[in-house]
Design a protein around this motif. Structure first.
Motif, mmCIF file in Angstrom:
data_model
loop_
_atom_site.group_PDB
_atom_site.id
_atom_site.type_symbol
_atom_site.label_atom_id
_atom_site.label_comp_id
_atom_site.label_asym_id
_atom_site.label_seq_id
_atom_site.Cartn_x
_atom_site.Cartn_y
_atom_site.Cartn_z
ATOM 1 N N GLU A 76 3.450 -6.799 1.542
ATOM 2 C CA GLU A 76 3.849 -5.919 2.628
ATOM 3 C C GLU A 76 2.678 -5.043 3.064
ATOM 4 O O GLU A 76 2.473 -4.800 4.260
ATOM 5 C CB GLU A 76 5.038 -5.055 2.202
ATOM 6 C CG GLU A 76 5.454 -3.983 3.205
ATOM 7 C CD GLU A 76 5.946 -4.541 4.534
ATOM 8 O OE1 GLU A 76 6.147 -3.731 5.456
ATOM 9 O OE2 GLU A 76 6.126 -5.770 4.672
ATOM 10 N N ASN A 88 8.535 -14.418 2.999
ATOM 11 C CA ASN A 88 8.086 -13.041 2.791
ATOM 12 C C ASN A 88 7.628 -12.790 1.371
ATOM 13 O O ASN A 88 7.288 -11.660 1.008
ATOM 14 C CB ASN A 88 9.212 -12.065 3.150
ATOM 15 C CG ASN A 88 9.536 -12.091 4.632
ATOM 16 O OD1 ASN A 88 8.643 -12.234 5.466
ATOM 17 N ND2 ASN A 88 10.807 -11.980 4.962
ATOM 18 N N THR A 89 7.637 -13.827 0.567
ATOM 19 C CA THR A 89 7.120 -13.741 -0.800
ATOM 20 C C THR A 89 6.233 -14.952 -1.050
ATOM 21 O O THR A 89 6.319 -15.956 -0.333
ATOM 22 C CB THR A 89 8.260 -13.727 -1.843
ATOM 23 O OG1 THR A 89 9.048 -14.923 -1.701
ATOM 24 C CG2 THR A 89 9.153 -12.513 -1.660
ATOM 25 N N THR A 127 -2.343 -4.456 -9.200
ATOM 26 C CA THR A 127 -1.605 -5.057 -8.099
ATOM 27 C C THR A 127 -0.688 -6.134 -8.642
ATOM 28 O O THR A 127 -1.131 -7.056 -9.329
ATOM 29 C CB THR A 127 -2.568 -5.657 -7.062
ATOM 30 O OG1 THR A 127 -3.478 -4.643 -6.647
ATOM 31 C CG2 THR A 127 -1.800 -6.169 -5.861
ATOM 32 N N ARG A 157 2.628 -1.891 -5.758
ATOM 33 C CA ARG A 157 4.018 -2.376 -5.807
ATOM 34 C C ARG A 157 4.283 -3.473 -4.792
ATOM 35 O O ARG A 157 5.008 -4.432 -5.075
ATOM 36 C CB ARG A 157 4.999 -1.225 -5.540
ATOM 37 C CG ARG A 157 4.999 -0.115 -6.555
ATOM 38 C CD ARG A 157 6.185 0.831 -6.301
ATOM 39 N NE ARG A 157 6.246 1.304 -4.919
ATOM 40 C CZ ARG A 157 5.675 2.419 -4.489
ATOM 41 N NH1 ARG A 157 4.985 3.170 -5.338
ATOM 42 N NH2 ARG A 157 5.789 2.790 -3.225
ATOM 43 N N GLU A 158 3.735 -3.322 -3.595
ATOM 44 C CA GLU A 158 4.066 -4.209 -2.470
ATOM 45 C C GLU A 158 2.808 -4.767 -1.817
ATOM 46 O O GLU A 158 2.521 -4.480 -0.647
ATOM 47 C CB GLU A 158 4.892 -3.442 -1.434
ATOM 48 C CG GLU A 158 6.171 -2.824 -1.960
ATOM 49 C CD GLU A 158 7.241 -3.878 -2.242
ATOM 50 O OE1 GLU A 158 7.081 -5.020 -1.756
ATOM 51 O OE2 GLU A 158 8.214 -3.549 -2.925
#
Length: 459
Positions: free
Chosen positions: A272, A373-374, A360, A268-269
Motif C-alpha cells: 500500500e 492487492n497482495t 518491512t 506494516r503495509e
C-alpha cells in the motif's frame, strides 16, 4: 496532555528560555512556517518525503500542537531531483528541513557550516542498505559490456557529488580504473542522464534509486554493476538548520515523530505504501515496490555506528573530487532529537540502534499477479519459478516478480536477473559478474534464460 504535547512543550520551553522568549510570546505570534525539501523519486527518503507528505503525518502532529494552545503551522513542501539544490536552498536559509543521500549529506554539512543561521545537523536516517545496493551502474540493453573494466575510456553519466557518483568512483578504483582520467564522467541530473543513455550519448549511467530499477524495468537499460559489491553501507537521512531547530524545536520534533509514523506504516503495509509513493512520485508502483518492499531498503531512523563509520570514510571520496571543506562528522551527526522522539513514544532507541533486521513485512522473493492487492511469497528462486509456471498455466497475467540475489542479497526483478541452473536448483543474480563468480566456485552451474527456466522447472 498527550506525551507528544508534553515533550514538545518542555523542549520548546527550554530553548525559548535561552532566547529570553516565552511560550505565550511564541503562541501569540504569526503562523509558524516550515519549508521541507525532499526528493519524490528517491525511494530511500519516502518516510521523510513522498510517503510522509501524502499521509499528512507532519500536518496532523502540528495540528495537535495548535489544538493544545500553540500557534498555527504551515508546511511548504519543495520537490527536487537530487540533494544539491536542497543544500543550496538551506545555505540560503530558504529550506528548514531536508532529506538526501550520504554523500550529499556530507556536502550539506560542509557547505552550511560557515553561516550560523544556515548551519545544519544530521538528525535521522530514512533508509539504508548495509552493503550499498541502493546505487548501481546501468548500460544500454544492447551494450557488450559485462563488467566495469569494459567502461574504460567511455563516457558515464552521473550526478557529481551524489551517492551514485560516490559508488562509481569507489567501484572504478577497485576495478583498477582511474575515476578521474580512466573514464569521462558527465555531470548530469538523473533524468538527463537517462535520456543520454537512451540516445547513446553515454555508455553507462551511475545513479541512486530509483533510476537504475526504473530504466531496467522499462527495458531501457540492463544492470552492469550492483553497488552491493562494494560491501559498504549507503543510506539517506534528514538534516535541519540548527537555527530553525532553536526557534521551533516543537516543529522538528513533530517532523521526527511523523517520520517514525511513516516508517511504521511502511513496515506494516509495504504494498500500500508503494501505491501511495507511486501516485506521489509518478514512478511505476512495481519499481517503488522493488525498493520499499520486503528485502529492499531497510527503513530505520536510528544513526547506527556502521552507517556513521562509512559516513566518516566517505569524506575521503569528497576530498578527492575537491570543493569540500573539512567536516566534523561526529559533531554533525546528532542523535539527541531522534532519541527524544523515541522516548516520547515509550520506545527504546538503544534497542532499535542495535537492531539490523529489515522490518518491512513479507518475503523478498515474490510473485505479483495482475489485479491483486497482495503478493504471493516464494521461498527461493526455484520456488518463484514454480509459482510463475503455475500462474502461466492457469492463464494468469503477471504484474511483477522479485528475487533476492543469491550472492549479494540485493532484491531485483526476477525477469531481469541473470539465472543459473545447477541440477534441479535455480539461482538468480543481479549481474553477469555475480553469476560468473558463482560459476567459478560451482562449475556445474550453467546459464539459463528466465523464460527457459520457467519452462524447465519441475512443479
Amino acid at each position: 496532555m498527550s506525551t507528544l504535547k508534553r515533550f514538545a512543550a518542555v523542549l520548546a520551553a527550554g530553548v525559548l528560555a535561552l532566547t529570553g522568549c516565552s511560550l505565550e510570546d511564541a503562541a501569540a505570534g504569526d503562523t509558524v512556517r516550515v519549508v521541507v525539501g525532499y526528493q519524490s523519486k528517491t525511494i530511500n527518503t519516502v518516510t521523510a518525503g513522498t510517503l510522509l507528505r501524502a499521509q499528512g503525518y507532519l500536518e496532523q502532529r502540528l495540528a495537535q500542537l495548535t489544538e493544545d494552545g500553540g500557534p498555527a503551522y504551515e508546511v511548504e513542501w519543495q520537490d527536487y531531483d537530487t540533494g544539491a539544490p536542497i543544500t543550496a536552498q538551506m545555505v540560503a536559509e530558504k529550506i528548514d528541513i531536508g532529506s538526501m543521500g550520504d554523500y550529499p549529506l556530507l556536502i550539506n554539512g560542509s557547505r552550511t557550516q560557515a553561516n550560523e543561521r544556515s548551519r545544519t545537523e544530521f538528525l535521522s536516517v530514512t533508509g539504508y542498505n548495509p552493503k550499498g545496493a541502493l546505487n548501481m551502474v546501468v548500460v544500454p540493453p544492447d551494450s557488450p559490456a559485462n563488467g566495469l573494466p569494459d567502461l574504460a575510456g567511455k563516457k558515464i553519466s552521473a550526478s557529481v557529488g551524489s551517492a551514485g557518483h560516490g559508488t562509481l568512483v569507489q567501484a572504478l578504483s577497485r576495478a583498477g580504473i582511474d575515476p578521474a582520467g580512466g573514464v569521462e564522467v558527465l555531470n548530469q541530473q538523473p533524468q538527463v542522464g537517462a535520456s543520454a543513455l537512451e540516445s547513446g550519448q553515454v555508455s553507462a549511467l551511475s545513479q541512486f534509486v530509483a533510476w537504475p530499477g526504473l530504466l531496467v524495468f522499462q527495458d531501457k537499460a540492463k544492470l552492469l554493476y550492483d553497488g552491493a559489491e562494494l560491501n559498504v553501507p549507503t543510506f539517506h537521512g534528514v538534516v535541519a538548520r540548527k537555527d530553525y531547530t532553536a526557534q521551533h524545536p516543537e516543529v522538528v520534533d513533530a517532523f521526527l515523530q511523523a517520520q517514525l509514523d511513516a516508517t511504521e506504516f511502511l513496515w506494516r503495509e509495504p504494498l500500500e505504501a508503494s501505491r501511495i509513493v507511486a501516485e506521489g512520485s509518478g514512478l511505476p508502483q512495481e519499481v517503488v515496490y522493488l525498493y520499499n518492499g520486503p528485502g529492499g531498503t531497510s527503513f530505520d531512523t536510528t544513526l547506527k555506528p556502521s552507517l556513521l563509520a562509512a559516513f566518516k570514510d566517505d569524506v575521503r571520496y569528497l576530498k578527492s573530487i575537491g570543493d569540500f571543506a573539512d567536516l566534523d562528522t561526529d559533531a554533525f551527526a546528532d542523535d539527541r532529537l531522534i532519541r527524544a522522539a523515541f522516548a516520547a513514544r515509550g520506545q527504546n532507541y538503544d534497542e532499535a540502534l542495535g537492531d539490523t533486521a529489515n522490518h518491512t513485512s513479507g518475503s523478498g522473493t515474490e510473485l505479483w499477479l495482475d489485479g491483486q492487492n497482495t503478493t504471493q511469497p516464494a521461498g527461493d528462486p526455484t520456488g518463484l519459478l514454480r509459482a510463475v509456471k503455475g500462474a502461466r498455466a492457469q492463464g494468469k497475467s503477471i504484474r511483477a516478480t522479485y528475487i533476492v540475489d543469491s550472492e549479494l542479497g540485493t532484491r531485483w526483478f526476477a525477469d531481469k536477473a541473470v539465472w543459473l541452473r545447477d541440477g534441479d536448483t535455480y539461482l538468480a543474480f543481479t549481474t553477469p559478474a555475480a553469476a560468473g563468480r558463482h560459476r567459478q566456485a560451482h562449475p556445474t552451474a550453467q546459464p539459463v534464460g528466465y523464460d527457459r527456466a520457467v519452462a524447465e522447472v519441475r512443479l
